[in-house]
Scaffold this motif. Structure first.
Motif, short mmCIF file in Angstrom:
data_model
loop_
_atom_site.label_atom_id
_atom_site.label_comp_id
_atom_site.label_asym_id
_atom_site.label_seq_id
_atom_site.Cartn_x
_atom_site.Cartn_y
_atom_site.Cartn_z
N LEU A 266 0.96 -1.27 0.19
CA LEU A 266 -0.45 -0.30 -0.01
C LEU A 266 0.70 1.27 0.18
O LEU A 266 1.83 1.53 1.25
N ILE A 267 1.19 2.00 -0.78
CA ILE A 267 1.61 2.92 -1.07
C ILE A 267 1.08 4.30 -0.88
O ILE A 267 0.31 4.62 -2.40
N GLY A 268 0.79 5.03 0.40
CA GLY A 268 -0.85 6.17 0.11
C GLY A 268 -2.42 5.62 -0.27
O GLY A 268 -2.52 4.86 0.45
N ASP A 269 -2.71 6.28 -1.25
CA ASP A 269 -3.63 5.60 -1.63
C ASP A 269 -3.74 4.60 -2.75
O ASP A 269 -4.76 4.15 -3.15
N GLY A 270 -2.06 4.04 -2.61
CA GLY A 270 -2.16 3.14 -4.24
C GLY A 270 -2.29 1.52 -3.75
O GLY A 270 -1.92 1.49 -2.75
N VAL A 271 -2.49 0.90 -5.07
CA VAL A 271 -2.62 -0.37 -3.96
C VAL A 271 -1.24 -0.96 -5.69
O VAL A 271 -1.50 -1.21 -6.26
N LEU A 272 -0.23 -2.00 -5.23
CA LEU A 272 0.25 -2.68 -5.92
C LEU A 272 0.18 -4.08 -5.86
O LEU A 272 0.12 -4.34 -4.60
N ALA A 273 -0.68 -5.27 -6.53
CA ALA A 273 -0.86 -6.39 -6.19
C ALA A 273 -0.48 -7.19 -7.48
O ALA A 273 -0.37 -6.37 -8.78
N MET A 274 -0.12 -8.37 -7.37
CA MET A 274 -0.41 -9.24 -8.31
C MET A 274 -1.05 -10.69 -8.71
O MET A 274 -1.56 -11.08 -7.74
N PHE A 275 -1.31 -10.89 -10.11
CA PHE A 275 -1.79 -12.45 -9.79
C PHE A 275 -0.45 -12.86 -10.72
O PHE A 275 -0.07 -12.34 -11.54
N THR A 276 -0.69 -13.94 -9.93
CA THR A 276 0.14 -15.54 -10.94
C THR A 276 -0.34 -16.96 -11.44
O THR A 276 -1.60 -17.01 -10.49
N ASN A 277 -0.07 -17.40 -12.16
CA ASN A 277 -0.86 -18.46 -12.04
C ASN A 277 0.29 -19.17 -13.41
O ASN A 277 0.47 -18.35 -14.19
N ALA A 278 -0.19 -20.86 -13.21
CA ALA A 278 1.45 -21.20 -14.83
C ALA A 278 0.72 -20.69 -15.72
O ALA A 278 1.29 -21.17 -17.30
N ASP A 279 -1.28 -20.71 -15.67
CA ASP A 279 -1.46 -20.40 -17.30
C ASP A 279 -1.68 -18.92 -16.80
O ASP A 279 -2.80 -17.96 -16.32
#
Length: 419
Positions: A266-279
């Motif tokens: 969480l960066i101030g009002d920002g959100v860094l996220a990721m989605f992972t999958n073999a596909d």
């Protein structure tokens, strides 16, 4: 209970505490073994405070007969309202106020004592009770978790005998130590998930804590921030700023987690996220599903805030796919488990471009090209752009505006996301 069965039960408690037997199984096994050795327990309850952003602690129950009570329970803050009043009427509060570590109570006399719960237990046939507060030392406390509370009941008309009381005094501290050990492990997992994110916490707790230990992975990256948050924050009272940010962060995080994504920072009002999958096509669809859920969460949240005349806003979301380094980065005594790499910078720049093109979602060509044909048709080009700090121009895409305007197309997109 003689010395030999006490030692057997102590050994069992220690071994099960070391192996991590659940609290419910630990309490049940303890009470059943006590009864098998002649200590006629009819009810036992153990609870302990914890460190958790929602509730104050957890408790665990055992009864000798079937009841509609759950074996475990969680409780919120006892500092205000009805919960505070109930806590102040409890035998445990009385013991803490008067410095008692142990209290024996004849349940026939509970009406005159004014304690909550105990009169109800007397009506159910319990006759005698032994109550403990086992305090931790200063170095053994974590936040509010500074003791283990418990009480033990019997239905025997004559109550506990001296031998039974002696056995409980020997055995319950060992049980408390096992419960404390489990609580500390749970606190570590909770704090890891809350402050690091779900996947990162799991990796840290599995031992990936060395500086520079990273892996190169391909991931779908999400970066979101709020529209006009700086101006909104400057216009509101200081006490409203954090609730405002929390409300909209909750909307984003819930949507990301519901789509099996991992919030990294969480960066101030920002959100860094990721989605992972073999596909990665599956991960791309999950990111779109999260963005769709985020919009629904924002709409519900903004309606609730508007009803109380509180400021509302929307959010920008950037989506990208790329290779990142995922792991420990920092100094020897201050590490961050996160992702770094050019792709991370790029996704933040893509989110920033939303303001310029007046779109709430922008996705890179790398994101769109990896979708199946059905998914690609829902993203339309907004043009080719040179992103600040990025050495090459690229096409950016947004959701087809007809999705919101055309009921059939909108229904098709919802079915695509659910597929």
């Amino acid at each position: 209970m003689d010395l030999e069965p006490r030692l057997r039960l102590m050994n069992w408690l220690v071994s099960q505490g070391l192996t991590g037997l659940s609290e419910n199984d630990l309490i049940r096994g303890f009470c059943e073994r006590c009864r098998a050795e002649g200590l006629e327990l009819s009810r036992g309850i153990v609870f302990i405070d914890t460190l958790h952003p929602i509730f104050e602690g957890r408790g665990f129950r055992w009864n000798d007969t079937e009841t509609n009570e759950s074996e475990s329970f969680e409780y919120g803050s006892t500092s205000a309202g009805d919960a505070a009043q109930n806590w102040r009427r409890s035998v445990f509060y009385h013991m803490l106020e008067h410095g008692h570590q142990e209290l024996r109570i004849d349940l026939a006399e509970t009406a005159s004592l004014g304690f909550s719960i105990l009169p109800e237990l007397a009506e159910k046939g319990h006759r005698d009770s032994l109550v403990f507060v086992h305090r931790f030392g200063e170095s053994g406390s974590i936040g509010q978790m500074d003791c283990v509370y418990s009480y033990w009941l019997t239905r025997r008309p004559e109550g506990f005998g001296e031998q039974e009381l002696s056995a409980l005094r020997d055995l319950v501290p060992v049980l408390g130590l096992a419960i404390k050990s489990l609580a500390q492990a749970d606190i570590a997992r909770t704090l890891g998930r809350v402050y690091l994110g779900r996947d990162a916490a799991g990796q840290v707790l599995r031992g990936r804590i060395f500086r520079g230990v990273t892996e190169r992975i391909n991931a779908v990256l999400w970066f979101s921030d709020l529209r006009g948050s700086t101006a909104i924050s400057e216009s509101m009272a200081p006490g409203e700023i954090i609730p405002f940010l929390n409300d909209y962060a909750q909307a984003a995080i819930d949507a990301i987690h519901d789509a099996d994504g991992d919030v990294l920072k969480l960066i101030g009002d920002g959100v860094l996220a990721m989605f992972t999958n073999a596909d990665l096509a599956v991960a791309r669809r999950a990111a779109l599903r999260a963005e769709h859920g985020f919009r629904k969460n924002i709409a519900s949240l903004s309606a609730r805030r508007a009803a109380y005349d509180r400021p509302t806003t929307s959010a920008y979301v950037g989506l990208h796919v790329g290779e990142v380094f995922y792991g420990n980065i920092g100094s020897e005594d201050r590490l961050d488990f996160t992702v770094v790499g050019p792709a991370v910078n790029e996704v933040s720049r893509i989110a920033s471009m939303c303001r310029s093109v007046d779109r709430e979602l922008l996705a890179s060509s790398a994101f769109r090209s990896g979708l199946d044909a059905a998914g690609q048709r829902y993203l339309v080009s907004t043009g080719r752009f040179a992103l600040r700090g990025i050495g090459h121009a690229q096409d950016l895409f947004t959701l087809d505006p007809d999705i919101a305007a055309n009921e059939a197309l909108g229904g098709g997109y919802a079915r695509y996301l659910a597929g």
